[in-house]
Structure formats: structure tokens, C-alpha cells
Design a protein around this motif. Structure first.
Motif, PDB file in Angstrom:
ATOM      1  N   UNK A  54       1.232   0.212  -2.053  1.00  0.00           N
ATOM      2  CA  UNK A  54       0.187   0.850  -1.529  1.00  0.00           C
ATOM      3  C   UNK A  54       0.132   2.242  -2.053  1.00  0.00           C
ATOM      4  N   UNK A  55      -1.242   2.654  -1.872  1.00  0.00           N
ATOM      5  CA  UNK A  55      -1.590   3.876  -2.492  1.00  0.00           C
ATOM      6  C   UNK A  55      -0.654   4.950  -1.823  1.00  0.00           C
ATOM      7  N   UNK A  56      -0.371   5.222  -0.741  1.00  0.00           N
ATOM      8  CA  UNK A  56       0.700   6.034  -0.181  1.00  0.00           C
ATOM      9  C   UNK A  56       2.168   5.963  -0.696  1.00  0.00           C
ATOM     10  N   UNK A  57       2.613   4.722  -0.483  1.00  0.00           N
ATOM     11  CA  UNK A  57       3.957   4.580  -1.147  1.00  0.00           C
ATOM     12  C   UNK A  57       4.134   5.049  -2.711  1.00  0.00           C
ATOM     13  N   UNK A  58       2.985   4.547  -3.458  1.00  0.00           N
ATOM     14  CA  UNK A  58       3.078   4.933  -4.717  1.00  0.00           C
ATOM     15  C   UNK A  58       3.100   6.281  -5.199  1.00  0.00           C
ATOM     16  N   UNK A  59       2.186   6.953  -4.361  1.00  0.00           N
ATOM     17  CA  UNK A  59       2.327   8.570  -4.408  1.00  0.00           C
ATOM     18  C   UNK A  59       3.844   9.034  -4.300  1.00  0.00           C
ATOM     19  N   UNK A  60       4.345   8.524  -3.161  1.00  0.00           N
ATOM     20  CA  UNK A  60       5.740   8.914  -2.671  1.00  0.00           C
ATOM     21  C   UNK A  60       6.754   8.500  -4.064  1.00  0.00           C
ATOM     22  N   UNK A  82      10.252  -1.082  12.302  1.00  0.00           N
ATOM     23  CA  UNK A  82      11.373  -1.760  11.633  1.00  0.00           C
ATOM     24  C   UNK A  82      10.812  -2.797  10.668  1.00  0.00           C
ATOM     25  N   UNK A  83       9.673  -3.546  10.957  1.00  0.00           N
ATOM     26  CA  UNK A  83       9.131  -4.522   9.862  1.00  0.00           C
ATOM     27  C   UNK A  83       8.515  -4.041   8.850  1.00  0.00           C
ATOM     28  N   UNK A  84       7.828  -2.624   8.879  1.00  0.00           N
ATOM     29  CA  UNK A  84       7.284  -2.085   7.797  1.00  0.00           C
ATOM     30  C   UNK A  84       8.098  -1.494   7.092  1.00  0.00           C
ATOM     31  N   UNK A  85       9.517  -0.777   7.454  1.00  0.00           N
ATOM     32  CA  UNK A  85      10.409  -0.568   6.742  1.00  0.00           C
ATOM     33  C   UNK A  85      11.048  -1.636   5.954  1.00  0.00           C
ATOM     34  N   UNK A  86      11.213  -2.777   6.290  1.00  0.00           N
ATOM     35  CA  UNK A  86      12.014  -3.893   5.779  1.00  0.00           C
ATOM     36  C   UNK A  86      10.832  -4.278   4.629  1.00  0.00           C
ATOM     37  N   UNK A  87       9.836  -4.348   4.795  1.00  0.00           N
ATOM     38  CA  UNK A  87       8.702  -4.667   3.983  1.00  0.00           C
ATOM     39  C   UNK A  87       8.452  -3.501   2.526  1.00  0.00           C
ATOM     40  N   UNK A  88       8.698  -2.349   2.848  1.00  0.00           N
ATOM     41  CA  UNK A  88       8.712  -1.375   1.850  1.00  0.00           C
ATOM     42  C   UNK A  88      10.175  -1.457   1.394  1.00  0.00           C
ATOM     43  N   UNK A  89      11.314  -1.648   1.809  1.00  0.00           N
ATOM     44  CA  UNK A  89      12.521  -1.799   0.891  1.00  0.00           C
ATOM     45  C   UNK A  89      12.315  -3.015   0.275  1.00  0.00           C
ATOM     46  N   UNK A  90      11.782  -4.425   0.538  1.00  0.00           N
ATOM     47  CA  UNK A  90      11.513  -5.546  -0.319  1.00  0.00           C
ATOM     48  C   UNK A  90      10.591  -5.041  -1.574  1.00  0.00           C
ATOM     49  N   UNK A  91       9.611  -4.559  -1.121  1.00  0.00           N
ATOM     50  CA  UNK A  91       8.583  -4.001  -2.258  1.00  0.00           C
ATOM     51  C   UNK A  91       9.189  -3.227  -3.371  1.00  0.00           C
ATOM     52  N   UNK A  92      10.153  -2.324  -2.790  1.00  0.00           N
ATOM     53  CA  UNK A  92      10.666  -1.366  -3.892  1.00  0.00           C
ATOM     54  C   UNK A  92      11.955  -2.327  -4.636  1.00  0.00           C
ATOM     55  N   UNK A  93      12.514  -3.289  -4.188  1.00  0.00           N
ATOM     56  CA  UNK A  93      13.676  -3.974  -4.769  1.00  0.00           C
ATOM     57  C   UNK A  93      13.049  -4.969  -5.812  1.00  0.00           C
TER      58      UNK A  93
END
Length: 137
Positions: free
Chosen positions: A61-67, A44-55
């Protein structure tokens, strides 16, 4: 310490064959439940962090930038791309571990839960972060 245990054995104060006061099965079960709960919470915390980074349009990070690149290029949902990408990466890890070591090492329930849970949570929670607006200066 070893001499104290040996002395206790000789005096009959401690016998290895006697049932211990500690119920190890219950202790192991509660420890596993705690570990799984911590794994879900970290998802849950990782998902919230990814959402904040996207907003915030920050550097991924490397994986998320590829996605993110795949989701922009093919006009797909980021959460779906993250879920499929994490599943593919976890599968590659399991297959390469099995082929090289003869056993699946390093992949347990936490890896599988994280691969499945974080992308789905990002997909469902990202629209809920619409109230956050970061203004570029």
C-alpha cells in the motif's frame, strides 16, 4: 413510541428521575474494554498481513511502500521506519485537525495504538516468518 413513553410517565410506571436498572457506567466501561481489545487484535492482524506481504514481495500500500523505499535507501529496519512514519503521520493529522478545527477530531486511542504497535510487531515478527518461502515462477 413517544406516546407510549408519555403514557407510562403519566401513569407513574416510568419516572425519568428514578434510577434505571442498567448500570451505564459499567456498560460503557465494558464497551470501551471490548473496543480496545478489538483494536489490539486488529493491530496484530495488520502486522501479520504486512509481514506476509513483505515475504511474498507483493505490491505494498502507499504508506508501506514509502517506508520500504526509505528502509532500502538508508539501510534501516522496515519496522522502525514504519513506526516512525506512522507516528509522523498521526502527528500531522492531530496538528492539522487542531489548527483547522480547534480540536483534535478523528484521532483517539486506536490511532495511537496502531501507530505504535504495528511497526513494533512487524519488526519483532518478521524474522519469525522466515519459514515461509515464496518461489517465483
Amino acid at each position: 413510541m413517544a406516546s407510549m413513553a408519555a403514557a407510562a410517565c403519566r401513569n407513574g410506571l416510568w419516572r425519568p428521575d428514578r434510577q434505571s436498572d442498567v448500570d451505564y457506567a459499567r456498560l460503557e466501561h465494558s464497551s470501551q474494554c471490548l473496543a480496545n481489545t478489538a483494536c489490539l487484535f486488529s493491530g496484530f492482524m495488520t502486522a501479520a498481513g504486512v509481514c506476509l506481504i513483505m515475504k511474498a514481495n507483493l505490491v505494498f500500500l502507499a504508506g508501506e511502500s514509502l517506508y520500504a523505499a526509505v528502509s532500502q535507501r538508508f539501510d534501516a529496519d522496515f519496522g522502525s521506519c514504519k513506526t516512525y512514519g506512522d507516528i509522523v503521520l498521526a502527528s500531522i493529522v492531530m496538528i492539522s485537525s487542531w489548527l483547522t478545527l480547534g480540536d483534535i477530531i478523528g484521532v483517539r486511542e486506536g490511532t495511537i495504538i496502531s501507530a505504535l504497535l504495528v511497526g513494533i510487531l512487524v519488526k519483532r515478527r518478521l524474522p519469525k516468518f522466515s519459514f515461509i518461502q515464496f518461489a517465483a515462477k
